[in-house]
Scaffold this active site. Structure first.
Site, short mmCIF file in Angstrom:
data_model
loop_
_atom_site.label_atom_id
_atom_site.label_comp_id
_atom_site.label_asym_id
_atom_site.label_seq_id
_atom_site.Cartn_x
_atom_site.Cartn_y
_atom_site.Cartn_z
N HIS A 199 0.82 -1.13 0.03
CA HIS A 199 -0.02 0.20 0.15
C HIS A 199 0.70 1.29 -0.14
CE1 HIS A 199 -4.06 1.74 1.11
NE2 HIS A 199 -4.31 1.00 -0.03
N HIS A 234 -3.13 1.73 12.85
CA HIS A 234 -2.69 1.08 11.57
C HIS A 234 -3.09 -0.26 11.53
CE1 HIS A 234 -0.11 0.49 8.13
NE2 HIS A 234 1.18 0.56 8.59
N PHE A 276 -12.45 2.56 10.31
CA PHE A 276 -12.95 3.31 9.68
C PHE A 276 -12.00 4.66 9.47
CE2 PHE A 276 -17.33 2.14 8.92
CZ PHE A 276 -17.52 1.29 9.99
N HIS A 278 -9.43 6.90 6.74
CA HIS A 278 -8.21 6.52 5.84
C HIS A 278 -7.54 7.72 5.54
CE1 HIS A 278 -5.04 4.79 3.14
NE2 HIS A 278 -5.51 3.66 3.72
N ARG A 287 -10.23 -1.91 -1.29
CA ARG A 287 -10.29 -3.40 -0.53
C ARG A 287 -11.24 -3.79 0.07
NH1 ARG A 287 -4.61 -1.68 2.22
NH2 ARG A 287 -6.31 -0.05 2.95
N ASP A 331 -9.64 -2.86 7.04
CA ASP A 331 -9.50 -3.79 8.48
C ASP A 331 -10.92 -4.01 9.07
OD1 ASP A 331 -6.68 -1.74 9.44
OD2 ASP A 331 -6.81 -3.72 8.82
N ARG A 375 15.99 12.20 5.60
CA ARG A 375 16.22 12.99 6.68
C ARG A 375 15.36 14.39 6.62
NH1 ARG A 375 16.54 17.25 10.06
NH2 ARG A 375 17.93 16.84 11.58
C1 SDX Z 1 -4.50 1.06 7.75
O1 SDX Z 1 -2.03 4.50 5.32
C2 SDX Z 1 -2.32 3.31 4.87
O2 SDX Z 1 -2.44 2.86 3.82
C3 SDX Z 1 -2.54 2.25 5.87
C4 SDX Z 1 -3.37 0.98 5.73
C5 SDX Z 1 -2.48 -0.02 4.71
O3 SDX Z 1 -2.99 -0.79 3.89
O4 SDX Z 1 -1.25 -0.05 5.05
O5 SDX Z 1 -4.59 1.05 4.61
C6 SDX Z 1 -3.99 -0.05 6.75
O6 SDX Z 1 -3.69 1.34 8.55
C7 SDX Z 1 -5.87 1.62 7.75
C8 SDX Z 1 -6.40 2.33 8.78
C9 SDX Z 1 -6.57 1.61 9.97
N1 SDX Z 1 -6.85 2.17 11.38
C10 SDX Z 1 -8.03 2.56 11.93
O7 SDX Z 1 -9.06 2.23 11.47
C11 SDX Z 1 -8.19 3.57 12.99
C12 SDX Z 1 -9.41 4.43 13.12
N2 SDX Z 1 -8.91 5.32 11.76
C13 SDX Z 1 -8.40 6.64 12.19
O8 SDX Z 1 -7.60 6.60 13.52
C14 SDX Z 1 -7.99 7.54 11.02
O9 SDX Z 1 -9.12 7.61 10.29
C15 SDX Z 1 -6.72 7.08 10.49
C16 SDX Z 1 -5.63 7.03 11.48
C17 SDX Z 1 -6.76 5.86 9.47
C18 SDX Z 1 -6.43 8.10 9.44
O10 SDX Z 1 -6.28 9.42 10.42
P1 SDX Z 1 -6.12 10.93 9.56
O11 SDX Z 1 -5.93 10.83 8.24
O12 SDX Z 1 -5.08 11.60 10.74
O13 SDX Z 1 -7.46 11.65 9.77
P2 SDX Z 1 -7.98 12.17 11.12
O14 SDX Z 1 -7.44 11.40 12.41
O15 SDX Z 1 -7.39 13.62 11.27
O16 SDX Z 1 -9.53 12.44 10.94
C19 SDX Z 1 -9.93 13.38 10.22
C20 SDX Z 1 -11.31 13.48 10.95
C21 SDX Z 1 -11.49 13.77 12.38
O17 SDX Z 1 -12.27 14.73 12.85
P3 SDX Z 1 -11.95 16.15 13.44
O18 SDX Z 1 -11.10 15.77 14.67
O19 SDX Z 1 -11.06 16.82 12.16
O20 SDX Z 1 -13.15 16.86 13.91
O21 SDX Z 1 -12.22 12.29 10.74
C22 SDX Z 1 -12.33 11.82 11.92
C23 SDX Z 1 -11.61 12.39 13.12
O22 SDX Z 1 -12.02 12.60 14.50
N3 SDX Z 1 -12.24 10.25 12.07
C24 SDX Z 1 -12.87 9.50 12.72
C25 SDX Z 1 -12.34 8.34 12.50
N4 SDX Z 1 -11.30 8.57 11.42
C26 SDX Z 1 -11.25 9.80 11.25
N5 SDX Z 1 -13.85 9.46 13.93
C27 SDX Z 1 -14.27 8.60 14.24
N6 SDX Z 1 -13.79 7.21 14.02
C28 SDX Z 1 -12.77 7.23 13.13
N7 SDX Z 1 -12.25 5.94 12.90
#
Ligand code: SDX
Length: 390
Positions: A199, A234, A276, A278, A287, A331, A375
């Site tokens: 990815h 992640h 949820f 990304h 996927r 996931d 770096r």
């Molecule tokens: C993988 O990068 C890759 O390619 C990873 C991956 C791979 O194949 O290698 O695809 C595999 O790691 C998938 C992701 C798995 N992680 C999760 O499911 C953990 C839950 N997701 C979040 O932590 C988050 O969505 C991330 C870490 C995946 C993305 O983080 P970002 O891009 O920094 O997004 P963010 O946290 O800044 O969210 C933006 C907004 C926020 O709202 P505000 O604070 O701005 O009001 O969306 C909200 C977040 O609160 N939000 C969520 C949420 N994900 C984002 N709110 C509730 N539940 C969530 N899961």
């Protein structure tokens, strides 16, 4: 200095975590809103028409294998599955918590396993393309053996030897459970390994590239990748997503309410729902739908007790979309799929490693073959300059 109407200027992009920053080239994979491509092949095409071993060859060797190349590649992997007995005994002791700490995470056990493998790999300190390809194949072949030995030891069962008559996905299931998987279970596992394989510059792959960029070794870079993938933001999300679904089921069984009420409370507590969102995909993870359809097929064959996980999951997904406009990532369906397949929850992220080792090693080799140490610059926000004896 020109003034701009603040109301009309777009919200400055939040670049924390290198969000939206393109920081290098790769010929291995393209992740975009519209498609996911491994070396020119689209993910839905690979999931429908390739096997995991073919995809592993595509990623590690660099091209789709001919029938002859595939046979040789599979025979090599099968011949490399054995792991030094002393290493397995350490893994077994750690997994059975004979080492003191009463709950060692399987990802930490796997990270230790890779570290131990480096001490017996004759090519460990050789970063040449030929040596790194040998190491990548050995790691790919041996990781299921380590995962399986750890899980069977944890279960108090006698670990099994890898089965040379089974393909990679089926052998992984055999090593973890001691049961020969059905053809359909092996197929679903094979598809999930294809989906998880690569990815581009995700956190764990980027961590591995940073380590490789110092001209450090492949095993060390893979240990860094495992440490990064373990995190719940992640790869660790697949386990947490299933735990959340089990919490929702317990909440319903206890008469506390339905999915909607659980989600309302979760939103009120501003909880992050695992599986949820990304960083790149804002209109859905290419996927997720593929894996969900395979998992649903298994659940429907098993009946209502299994299907309920997808019913709950679909409702969670709809609420997240309607109220937050946030899509599931791979996931989320992975948790449900592996659960109805009877795979132990703590092994969900190690299985991710058993697949992503192909992407990591491809990137480590790419970094070593055209390297400059990674770096970046930092923006200092600390105290102004002052005298120590001032
Ligand atoms: C993988 O990068 C890759 O390619 C990873 C991956 C791979 O194949 O290698 O695809 C595999 O790691 C998938 C992701 C798995 N992680 C999760 O499911 C953990 C839950 N997701 C979040 O932590 C988050 O969505 C991330 C870490 C995946 C993305 O983080 P970002 O891009 O920094 O997004 P963010 O946290 O800044 O969210 C933006 C907004 C926020 O709202 P505000 O604070 O701005 O009001 O969306 C909200 C977040 O609160 N939000 C969520 C949420 N994900 C984002 N709110 C509730 N539940 C969530 N899961």
């Amino acid at each position: 200095m020109t003034t701009t109407d603040v109301k009309s200027s777009p919200k400055p992009q939040d670049t924390r975590g290198l969000a939206g920053q393109t920081i290098g080239d790769t010929s291995i994979c393209q992740v975009s809103q519209t498609e996911l491509i491994y070396r020119g092949y689209e993910i839905a095409d690979l999931a429908a028409n390739a096997t995991f071993e073919e995809v592993a060859h595509l990623l590690l060797v660099g091209h789709k294998p001919s029938a002859e190349e595939l046979k040789q590649f599979k025979d090599e992997l099968t011949s490399m599955r054995a792991v030094d007995r002393g290493i397995l005994e350490v893994i077994g002791k750690i997994a059975q918590c004979e080492t003191g700490s009463d709950d060692v995470h399987p990802m930490s056990i796997l990270r230790t396993g890779i570290s131990l493998l480096s001490h017996v790999d004759p090519d460990c300190e050789d970063n040449s393309p030929e040596a790194e390809l040998r190491k990548a194949k050995r790691l790919l072949a041996q990781i299921p053996t380590i995962i399986g030995f750890g899980q069977m030891s944890r279960d108090g069962k006698t670990p099994v030897e890898p089965d040379p008559n089974l393909d990679h996905a089926a052998n992984l299931l055999w090593c973890m459970t001691g049961k020969k998987p059905s053809e359909s279970a092996a197929k679903v596992m094979d598809v999930s390994l294809i989906l998880y394989a690569e990815h581009d510059f995700n956190a764990s792959t980027f961590a591995a590239r940073v380590i490789a960029s110092t001209e450090s070794d492949m095993h060390g870079a893979v240990c860094g990748g495992i440490a990064a993938l373990k995190g719940p933001l992640h790869g660790g999300a697949n386990e947490k997503a299933m735990e959340m679904l089990k919490d929702i089921d317990a909440y319903i069984q206890a008469g506390s309410g339905d999915v909607d009420k659980f989600m309302k409370e979760a939103f009120a507590e501003k909880r992050k729902l695992m599986g949820f969102g990304h960083r790149v995909y804002k209109n859905g993870d290419h996927r997720a739908g593929i894996l969900r359809s395979w998992g649903l097929k298994v659940a429907e064959e098993q009946g209502a007790d299994s299907k309920k996980w997808f019913d709950i999951g679909d409702r969670v997904q709809q609420i997240m979309l309607d109220q937050k406009n946030i899509h599931p990532n791979v996931d989320f369906p992975c948790g449900m799929t592996y659960y109805v397949m009877g795979i132990p929850v703590p092994q969900y992220t190690p299985i991710f490693v058993a697949s992503r080792i192909t992407g990591w090693c491809a990137h480590i080799m790419e970094q070593h073959q055209d390297n400059r140490i990674i770096r970046p610059l930092a923006n200092y926000t600390g105290p102004e300059l002052k005298k120590w004896n001032g």
